[in-house]
Design an enzyme around this catalytic site. Structure first.
Site, PDB file in Angstrom:
ATOM      1  CE  LYS A 122     -37.435 -18.149  14.017  1.00 53.98           C
ATOM      2  NZ  LYS A 122     -36.179 -18.273  13.385  1.00 53.98           N
TER       3      LYS A 122
ATOM      4  CE  LYS B  70     -29.510 -13.409  21.623  1.00 56.06           C
ATOM      5  NZ  LYS B  70     -30.167 -14.257  22.618  1.00 56.06           N
TER       6      LYS B  70
ATOM      7  CE  LYS C 103     -35.254 -13.027  30.385  1.00 52.49           C
ATOM      8  NZ  LYS C 103     -34.193 -12.990  29.392  1.00 52.49           N
TER       9      LYS C 103
HETATM   10  P1  ADP Z   1     -31.574 -13.311  25.905  1.00 49.74           P
HETATM   11  O1  ADP Z   1     -32.837 -12.925  26.674  1.00 49.74           O
HETATM   12  O2  ADP Z   1     -30.458 -12.384  26.158  1.00 49.74           O
HETATM   13  O3  ADP Z   1     -31.856 -13.554  24.433  1.00 49.74           O
HETATM   14  P2  ADP Z   1     -31.500 -16.147  26.007  1.00 49.74           P
HETATM   15  O4  ADP Z   1     -32.963 -16.221  25.798  1.00 49.74           O
HETATM   16  O5  ADP Z   1     -30.569 -16.549  24.906  1.00 49.74           O
HETATM   17  O6  ADP Z   1     -31.106 -14.671  26.506  1.00 49.74           O
HETATM   18  O7  ADP Z   1     -31.149 -16.917  27.349  1.00 49.74           O
HETATM   19  C1  ADP Z   1     -30.296 -17.992  27.469  1.00 49.74           C
HETATM   20  C2  ADP Z   1     -30.411 -18.440  28.915  1.00 49.74           C
HETATM   21  O8  ADP Z   1     -29.857 -17.425  29.782  1.00 49.74           O
HETATM   22  C3  ADP Z   1     -31.865 -18.599  29.350  1.00 49.74           C
HETATM   23  O9  ADP Z   1     -32.241 -19.936  29.326  1.00 49.74           O
HETATM   24  C4  ADP Z   1     -31.884 -18.090  30.771  1.00 49.74           C
HETATM   25  O10 ADP Z   1     -31.767 -19.183  31.663  1.00 49.74           O
HETATM   26  C5  ADP Z   1     -30.666 -17.237  30.914  1.00 49.74           C
HETATM   27  N1  ADP Z   1     -31.006 -15.814  31.048  1.00 49.74           N
HETATM   28  C6  ADP Z   1     -31.191 -14.926  30.045  1.00 49.74           C
HETATM   29  N2  ADP Z   1     -31.445 -13.694  30.533  1.00 49.74           N
HETATM   30  C7  ADP Z   1     -31.407 -13.806  31.878  1.00 49.74           C
HETATM   31  C8  ADP Z   1     -31.597 -12.890  32.965  1.00 49.74           C
HETATM   32  N3  ADP Z   1     -31.859 -11.599  32.738  1.00 49.74           N
HETATM   33  N4  ADP Z   1     -31.507 -13.356  34.224  1.00 49.74           N
HETATM   34  C9  ADP Z   1     -31.242 -14.663  34.465  1.00 49.74           C
HETATM   35  N5  ADP Z   1     -31.065 -15.575  33.493  1.00 49.74           N
HETATM   36  C10 ADP Z   1     -31.142 -15.163  32.213  1.00 49.74           C
END
Ligand code: ADP
Ligand code: TRP
Length: 323
Positions: free
Chosen positions: A115, A197, A194
């Site tokens: 941050k 969101k 990957k």
């Molecule tokens: P984002 O990348 O959408 O912000 P988060 O970082 O909030 O997602 O991820 C929450 C959990 O979801 C992570 O700990 C991870 O284990 C899982 N996750 C997120 N994106 C993926 C993906 N593309 N493939 C598999 N697991 C994922």
């Protein structure tokens, strides 16, 4: 209820609308694990307050995240589902840990450093975030903490808090272990990166049929002409088939190699398979009323508090505030 099972606790901040990557990478592996333990699932609303200052949104997110978990299969009778703010012992214990750890130690936190590096204002809550998380875990004599890789350091912080406390005041807390939740693969998003969101490349977990279809149709493809073999190693749609099309995968692999499927048909099959997975979850989610979920969380909070308050009696005695 006395249980011989080991204790498991995890926490979740509500971070917006879930995508199928979250489901495969975090929710599904959690669901496969939690019934083997004496499990607690905590909604970290006080942690969310470090970044969110909108009361309506915070309340909505709390109900939504509880609904999401119940909809994908969490049985609230088989785990304590509660929110952090219903158990004030969490913030109380966090204060005590804050008095045991040093500022330079907390400054090593990746979450905090990231941050600051981005030039964002870091409030004191964000700085001491790891000690509130340590309290979440240690209050319940938690043995196992299922989390994503990004949370590994926070579990190290919890072990350190336990050890500092035990050294200063006598054996009180057990040192928890992380259990890194991983799907067999990281799901690619519609652009091949990957799924995340932050990249706007997701397939929503609770989307409508049309939203799911539209997202799948957006998946990038190359210009291999119809009737030519397709590459199972590089095709994004195929990578998603390995997660959602288990029953068809042998057939799809053959058809890809023989050049006897086009991208459009492959995507149509993927849409069908994603929808057959998510339709029952979506229906379950829609059938859950806010009040039903409020009651589940409230009851979970009461059950959690029984455990946490017993632990705090021991903590207060050990630190010398019981005169
Ligand atoms: P984002 O990348 O959408 O912000 P988060 O970082 O909030 O997602 O991820 C929450 C959990 O979801 C992570 O700990 C991870 O284990 C899982 N996750 C997120 N994106 C993926 C993906 N593309 N493939 C598999 N697991 C994922
Ligand atoms: N920091 C975690 C996250 O952002 C959420 C969390 C809060 C947590 N308290 C916890 C996770 C206790 C595990 C255990 O994902």
């Amino acid at each position: 209820m006395l249980s011989s099972k080991k204790r498991l606790l995890t926490g979740i901040q509500s971070s917006g609308v879930l995508h199928v990557g979250n489901y495969m990478g975090a929710l599904k592996p959690f669901l496969e694990l939690y019934e083997d333990y004496d499990s607690l699932l905590m909604i970290a609303d006080y942690h969310a307050l470090t970044s969110l200052k909108n009361p309506k949104e915070l309340a909505r997110n709390t109900l939504d995240v509880a609904k999401d978990y119940i909809a994908v299969g969490l049985d609230p009778k088989k785990a304590i589902l509660f929110k952090q703010s219903d158990v004030p012992e969490h913030t109380e214990l966090a204060w005590i840990f804050n008095c045991l750890v040093t500022v330079p130690f907390l400054m090593q936190s990746h979450a905090y450093k990231d941050k600051v590096a981005k030039g964002l204002e870091a409030n004191a809550g964000l700085f001491t975030y790891p000690m509130l998380m340590a309290s979440d875990i240690l209050l319940y004599d938690t043995a196992v903490v299922p989390v994503g890789e990004d949370q590994r350091q926070h579990i190290e912080y919890a072990r350190e808090a336990a050890s500092k406390f035990n050294t200063a005041f006598g054996q009180t807390f057990i040192e928890p272990k992380e259990r890194i939740l991983e799907s067999s693969a990281t799901l690619p998003g519609t652009d091949g990166k990957k799924m995340s969101k932050s990249y706007n490349n997701t397939i929503p977990l609770f989307g409508t049929d049309d939203e799911v279809r539209a997202a799948v149709m957006k998946i990038v493809t190359d210009s291999t002409p119809a009737g030519t073999p397709l590459n199972t190693e590089t095709d994004v749609t195929f990578a998603l088939h390995t997660q959602f099309s288990q029953n068809d995968i042998a057939d799809l692999t053959n058809r890809y190699r023989e050049g006897n499927i086009g991208y459009k048909e492959s995507k149509d099959i993927l849409v069908q398979n994603i929808l057959s997975l998510i339709t029952p979850m979506r229906e379950k989610r829609e059938a859950l009323s806010d009040d039903e979920v409020r009651n589940i969380i409230k009851e979970g909070g009461e059950r959690a508090r029984v455990i946490a308050s017993a632990k705090m009696i021991e903590v207060r005695k050990n630190i010398g505030v019981t005169v």
